[in-house]
Design a protein around this motif. Structure first.
Motif, PDB file in Angstrom:
ATOM      1  N   ARG A   1       0.749  -1.327  -0.060  1.00 49.62           N
ATOM      2  CA  ARG A   1      -0.067   0.145  -0.104  1.00 49.62           C
ATOM      3  C   ARG A   1       0.973   1.274   0.035  1.00 49.62           C
ATOM      4  N   PRO A   2       0.387   2.311  -0.740  1.00 46.98           N
ATOM      5  CA  PRO A   2       1.431   3.455  -0.805  1.00 46.98           C
ATOM      6  C   PRO A   2       1.597   4.124   0.404  1.00 46.98           C
ATOM      7  N   GLU A   3       0.690   4.272   1.336  1.00 52.88           N
ATOM      8  CA  GLU A   3       0.701   4.993   2.541  1.00 52.88           C
ATOM      9  C   GLU A   3       1.321   4.137   3.668  1.00 52.88           C
ATOM     10  N   VAL A   4       1.657   2.828   3.399  1.00 53.72           N
ATOM     11  CA  VAL A   4       2.176   1.935   4.426  1.00 53.72           C
ATOM     12  C   VAL A   4       3.677   1.842   4.531  1.00 53.72           C
ATOM     13  N   THR A   5       4.385   2.701   5.264  1.00 58.72           N
ATOM     14  CA  THR A   5       5.805   2.570   5.199  1.00 58.72           C
ATOM     15  C   THR A   5       6.484   1.428   5.921  1.00 58.72           C
ATOM     16  N   TYR A   6       7.890   1.176   5.840  1.00 56.65           N
ATOM     17  CA  TYR A   6       8.529   0.181   6.758  1.00 56.65           C
ATOM     18  C   TYR A   6       8.429   0.583   8.330  1.00 56.65           C
ATOM     19  N   ASP A   7       8.391   1.906   8.451  1.00 56.10           N
ATOM     20  CA  ASP A   7       8.220   2.373  10.034  1.00 56.10           C
ATOM     21  C   ASP A   7       6.971   1.898  10.348  1.00 56.10           C
ATOM     22  N   VAL A   8       5.809   1.807   9.615  1.00 58.85           N
ATOM     23  CA  VAL A   8       4.468   1.609  10.206  1.00 58.85           C
ATOM     24  C   VAL A   8       4.538  -0.171  10.295  1.00 58.85           C
ATOM     25  N   ILE A   9       5.253  -0.958   9.319  1.00 65.98           N
ATOM     26  CA  ILE A   9       5.253  -2.497   9.680  1.00 65.98           C
ATOM     27  C   ILE A   9       5.991  -2.623  10.879  1.00 65.98           C
ATOM     28  N   GLU A  10       6.899  -1.674  11.094  1.00 66.32           N
ATOM     29  CA  GLU A  10       7.961  -1.965  12.230  1.00 66.32           C
ATOM     30  C   GLU A  10       7.475  -1.953  13.619  1.00 66.32           C
ATOM     31  N   LYS A  11       6.320  -1.076  13.550  1.00 69.93           N
ATOM     32  CA  LYS A  11       5.647  -0.816  15.030  1.00 69.93           C
ATOM     33  C   LYS A  11       4.904  -2.119  15.386  1.00 69.93           C
ATOM     34  N   ILE A  12       4.307  -2.813  14.280  1.00 73.08           N
ATOM     35  CA  ILE A  12       3.526  -4.037  14.606  1.00 73.08           C
ATOM     36  C   ILE A  12       4.180  -5.258  14.341  1.00 73.08           C
ATOM     37  N   ALA A  13       5.286  -5.056  13.785  1.00 68.69           N
ATOM     38  CA  ALA A  13       6.078  -6.447  13.282  1.00 68.69           C
ATOM     39  C   ALA A  13       7.456  -5.966  13.531  1.00 68.69           C
ATOM     40  N   PRO A  14       8.080  -5.700  14.653  1.00 66.49           N
ATOM     41  CA  PRO A  14       9.429  -5.364  14.636  1.00 66.49           C
ATOM     42  C   PRO A  14      10.403  -6.340  14.283  1.00 66.49           C
ATOM     43  N   ALA A  15      11.463  -6.199  13.585  1.00 66.52           N
ATOM     44  CA  ALA A  15      12.747  -7.110  13.477  1.00 66.52           C
ATOM     45  C   ALA A  15      13.562  -7.765  14.530  1.00 66.52           C
ATOM     46  N   ASP A  16      13.964  -8.732  14.396  1.00 73.06           N
ATOM     47  CA  ASP A  16      14.955  -9.301  15.583  1.00 73.06           C
ATOM     48  C   ASP A  16      16.191  -8.083  15.968  1.00 73.06           C
ATOM     49  N   ARG A  17      16.607  -7.829  14.608  1.00 74.61           N
ATOM     50  CA  ARG A  17      17.708  -6.648  14.828  1.00 74.61           C
ATOM     51  C   ARG A  17      17.306  -5.504  14.093  1.00 74.61           C
ATOM     52  N   GLU A  18      17.967  -4.411  14.681  1.00 75.73           N
ATOM     53  CA  GLU A  18      17.687  -3.052  13.928  1.00 75.73           C
ATOM     54  C   GLU A  18      18.510  -3.068  12.600  1.00 75.73           C
ATOM     55  N   LEU A  19      17.595  -2.565  11.265  1.00 71.70           N
ATOM     56  CA  LEU A  19      18.398  -2.520  10.163  1.00 71.70           C
ATOM     57  C   LEU A  19      18.900  -0.895   9.850  1.00 71.70           C
ATOM     58  N   ALA A  20      19.810  -0.831   9.279  1.00 70.10           N
ATOM     59  CA  ALA A  20      20.176   0.461   8.925  1.00 70.10           C
ATOM     60  C   ALA A  20      19.236   1.275   8.093  1.00 70.10           C
ATOM     61  N   ARG A  21      19.171   2.536   8.055  1.00 70.84           N
ATOM     62  CA  ARG A  21      18.146   3.361   7.396  1.00 70.84           C
ATOM     63  C   ARG A  21      18.308   3.009   5.825  1.00 70.84           C
ATOM     64  N   ASP A  22      19.332   2.862   5.386  1.00 60.44           N
ATOM     65  CA  ASP A  22      19.466   2.635   3.622  1.00 60.44           C
ATOM     66  C   ASP A  22      18.893   1.253   3.441  1.00 60.44           C
ATOM     67  N   ALA A  23      18.914   0.267   4.407  1.00 62.66           N
ATOM     68  CA  ALA A  23      18.478  -1.114   3.993  1.00 62.66           C
ATOM     69  C   ALA A  23      16.895  -1.175   4.461  1.00 62.66           C
ATOM     70  N   LYS A  24      16.424  -0.319   5.215  1.00 61.73           N
ATOM     71  CA  LYS A  24      15.171  -0.236   5.474  1.00 61.73           C
ATOM     72  C   LYS A  24      14.326   0.336   4.105  1.00 61.73           C
ATOM     73  N   GLU A  25      14.956   1.302   3.680  1.00 70.99           N
ATOM     74  CA  GLU A  25      14.618   1.968   2.487  1.00 70.99           C
ATOM     75  C   GLU A  25      14.584   1.109   1.352  1.00 70.99           C
ATOM     76  N   GLN A  26      15.392   0.258   1.130  1.00 66.41           N
ATOM     77  CA  GLN A  26      15.525  -0.754   0.050  1.00 66.41           C
ATOM     78  C   GLN A  26      14.528  -1.748   0.169  1.00 66.41           C
ATOM     79  N   VAL A  27      14.189  -2.325   1.457  1.00 61.18           N
ATOM     80  CA  VAL A  27      13.312  -3.219   1.699  1.00 61.18           C
ATOM     81  C   VAL A  27      11.792  -2.705   1.163  1.00 61.18           C
ATOM     82  N   GLU A  28      11.671  -1.539   1.531  1.00 61.25           N
ATOM     83  CA  GLU A  28      10.260  -0.870   1.182  1.00 61.25           C
ATOM     84  C   GLU A  28      10.093  -0.513  -0.297  1.00 61.25           C
ATOM     85  N   ILE A  29      10.955  -0.186  -0.891  1.00 61.03           N
ATOM     86  CA  ILE A  29      10.965   0.096  -2.447  1.00 61.03           C
ATOM     87  C   ILE A  29      11.069  -1.114  -3.032  1.00 61.03           C
ATOM     88  N   GLN A  30      11.712  -2.120  -2.607  1.00 59.06           N
ATOM     89  CA  GLN A  30      11.645  -3.264  -3.390  1.00 59.06           C
ATOM     90  C   GLN A  30      10.082  -3.982  -3.478  1.00 59.06           C
TER      91      GLN A  30
END
Length: 630
Positions: free
Chosen positions: A516-545
């Motif tokens: 969904r266009p309005e759902v960012t990685y930060d939104v998903i992270e709030k409800i399904a956080p990863a086991d380890r923190e991803l760097a900003r550019d890695a998060k961006e890449q996950v969302e764009i891909q």
């Protein structure tokens, strides 16, 4: 006076502008013993025009340079006074980073980087002549009659070849910033049979910061959390300096119109062709006479100087007219000029004389890069310099050359445009020039090119290991999101309400919700956080891909179709005069450009699809082989 033997090198680079520094650095890093000759060692990587790096398309080139192991991104990250991401409200294909540079500090840092590069010698000197024997370059001769020998030579003279500065009705021989012009080298290139053209560019006045009333202008701050050009940068510069915005007005336009006859642009003094996408203020007023105002950006040239660059006011009008124009603009009523604006004419090489490696077709071992090839802009120059340095070293050391295709990078688009189509005006890279721009994004330059940079020896093993780890994290995170099914809990529904997204009727995979266009990685992270923190550019890449997967897949399919044409090579010994049915213009253009593949032939201006079909049939019927055997 006879020459004297001054030294032998693998690669010699003539010039130390943005093309020259990347060429010298790349050649030396590839293992070539390299000499860089420049008019003035205190002006290495000087910015004769705007004190900035990046912007649409250009910022992506800087990222590509860094992914391949170049210098520009690293140096600007150490010396910027402001960093901004442009086009953030638009899609990722047109986002671009832009930095305001501390101009003196940029020069200092670039020189330091080169001085610390192994295999690289810096020397001050004016090259006047190339040594060419039996169609191969052998070295260069300076005005002091020093003869330097080399296997490869790269010319990166920028706008210095027969440079002529024009202000009103005054003109004099000069390179940018009142440096010496390179005259004898231009004459030598003509003697060697080069096809040269005359281009023009310009620059605005610089004014004293203390004479500006900023209360009448609009502040343009940098980003609060600045991104960077280099993938190796870890430290942020937080004390950024703002730029300021103001506008021309009816009075400004009246002054310009009343003095058009005094402008070198309209008096006939300038013969060269100027840049379409960076016109002078006179040109803007004439071409866009219906516009009541034009933007003027006030850009500081550094932390320790009072000079302010008046972006948008490039002009060749007399100095006293420039003063009147400035003082008609809000905030500049008391402006004091520190340096007047000027136009500069210079010689350029017609770039269709080059192979895609940037080697000159008719002189083995000779390369050209930067504004001498008809481009405008520091970034375009740096990208060419990097590729020329890589390939000149390859030529000297018998290593593999590197040609980026149009699907791999904007650098590939830039060079292919130049050597295939040529240019009748100073070339500027635009996102619209790239047919695969969704693949050539600012955010994924490392994913596209770091592996290549490592293969050719410009990316260290340590950096490559970090890159491999990042790729793995991106892949693992996407797989994780595919494994998580989100239930329509009240918490999730409220979160979706907050971001203006439709509530769920049933459970959904986290991976699919992010589409969904309005759902960012930060939104998903709030409800399904990863086991380890991803760097900003890695998060961006996950969302764009995830969001653009369908479009990216479609673009990759287009690339694969085009690669079939790229793989249909045109034999060296082909005789275009022997191909019946080719249009006369197509035959002339094919003979001039000498394309390496059918795909490159199809991109030549004047070669239409019918000509390409005839060429394909001729090659596939084995006619070239028959001629060779006979």
């Amino acid at each position: 006076m006879s020459t004297y033997e001054a030294g032998k090198f693998d690669v010699i680079v003539i010039g130390a502008g943005h093309a020259g520094v990347e060429a010298a650095h790349a050649a030396a890093r590839r293992g070539a013993k390299t000499l860089m000759l420049t008019l003035n060692l205190d002006m290495i990587a000087f910015m004769p025009c705007n004190p900035s790096i990046g912007g649409p398309a250009k910022g992506i080139v800087v990222r590509e340079i860094d992914a391949l192991g170049g210098l520009m991104g690293k140096v600007i990250d150490k010396t910027y006074i402001q960093m901004r991401m442009l086009n953030t409200a638009k899609g990722p294909a047109v986002r671009a980073l832009r930095a305001q540079a501390d101009k003196p500090l940029y020069i200092q840092e670039m020189k330091k980087s080169l001085e610390q590069t192994d295999n690289l010698t810096l020397r001050q000197g004016m090259v006047e002549e190339l040594v060419v024997e039996d169609g191969k370059v052998k070295g260069v001769i300076t005005e002091t009659k020093a003869l330097y020998r080399a296997e490869s030579v790269i010319i990166t003279t920028g706008t210095f070849m027969r440079g002529r500065v024009i202000i009103g009705d005054i003109s004099y021989e000069s390179g940018p910033n009142n440096q010496r012009a390179s005259v004898k080298l231009a004459e030598n290139l003509e003697e060697l049979g080069f096809d040269l053209v005359r281009f023009k560019t310009g620059t605005p006045p610089r004014v004293n910061n203390k004479s500006i009333n900023y209360d009448k202008t609009e502040i343009q701050p940098g980003d609060e959390n600045p991104q960077h050009f280099s993938y190796e940068t870890t430290e942020e510069i937080l004390d950024q300096i703002p730029c300021w915005l103001t506008y021309t007005n009816e009075t400004t336009h009246e002054i310009i119109n009343d003095n058009l006859g005094l402008s070198a642009m309209y008096s006939g003094m300038i013969k060269g062709t100027g840049p379409r996408y960076c016109p002078s203020i006179e040109d803007k007023i004439v071409r866009f006479h219906d516009k009541p105002r034009h933007q003027i950006f006030l850009e500081p040239e550094g932390r320790d100087t009072e000079e302010v660059y008046v972006q948008g006011l490039s002009t060749s009008l007399p100095e006293y007219v420039q003063r009147d124009i400035l003082r008609s603009i809000p905030g500049l009523e008391e402006a004091e000029i520190m340096r007047a604006g000027y136009a500069i004419e210079y010689d350029s090489v017609v770039p269709t004389q080059l192979w895609p490696t940037l080697e000159v077709k008719d002189i083995e071992g000779l390369f050209t890069a930067g504004q001498i090839n008809g481009t405008s802009g520091y970034e375009e120059a740096a990208g060419q310099g990097l590729m020329a340095g890589i390939n000149a070293a390859a030529k000297a050391l018998d290593k593999d050359t590197l040609i980026l295709d149009r699907s791999q990078g904007y650098i590939g688009v830039l060079i292919d445009d130049l050597v295939t189509k040529g240019t009748n005006e100073p070339y500027r890279l635009l996102t619209s020039r790239a047919e695969y721009r969704l693949l050539l994004r600012h955010d994924n330059a490392d994913l596209r090119l770091t592996d290549i940079g490592h293969q050719i020896g410009l990316i260290s093993d340590e950096r490559f290991a970090r890159f491999e780890e990042k790729k793995q994290l991106i892949d693992e995170e996407q797989e994780r999101l595919k494994s998580i099914r989100l239930k329509p809990t009240e918490q999730l529904q409220e979160l979706l309400d907050e971001i203006g997204s439709t509530r769920l009727k049933d459970g959904v995979l986290a991976y699919d919700l992010m589409k969904r266009p309005e759902v960012t990685y930060d939104v998903i992270e709030k409800i399904a956080p990863a086991d380890r923190e991803l760097a900003r550019d890695a998060k961006e890449q996950v969302e764009i891909q995830i969001k653009y997967k369908g479009y990216i897949t479609k673009s990759n399919q287009q690339v694969e179709r085009m690669k079939k044409m790229e793989n249909k090579l045109i034999p060296d010994q082909i005789d275009y005069d022997a191909i019946s049915g080719l249009a006369t213009e197509a035959r002339e253009k094919l003979k001039q450009v000498r394309p390496l593949s059918v795909a490159q032939a199809s991109r030549i201006s004047g070669v239409n699809p019918a000509d390409v079909s005839i060429l394909l049939v001729y090659i596939e019927q084995g006619n070239v082989a028959k001629v060779s055997n006979e």
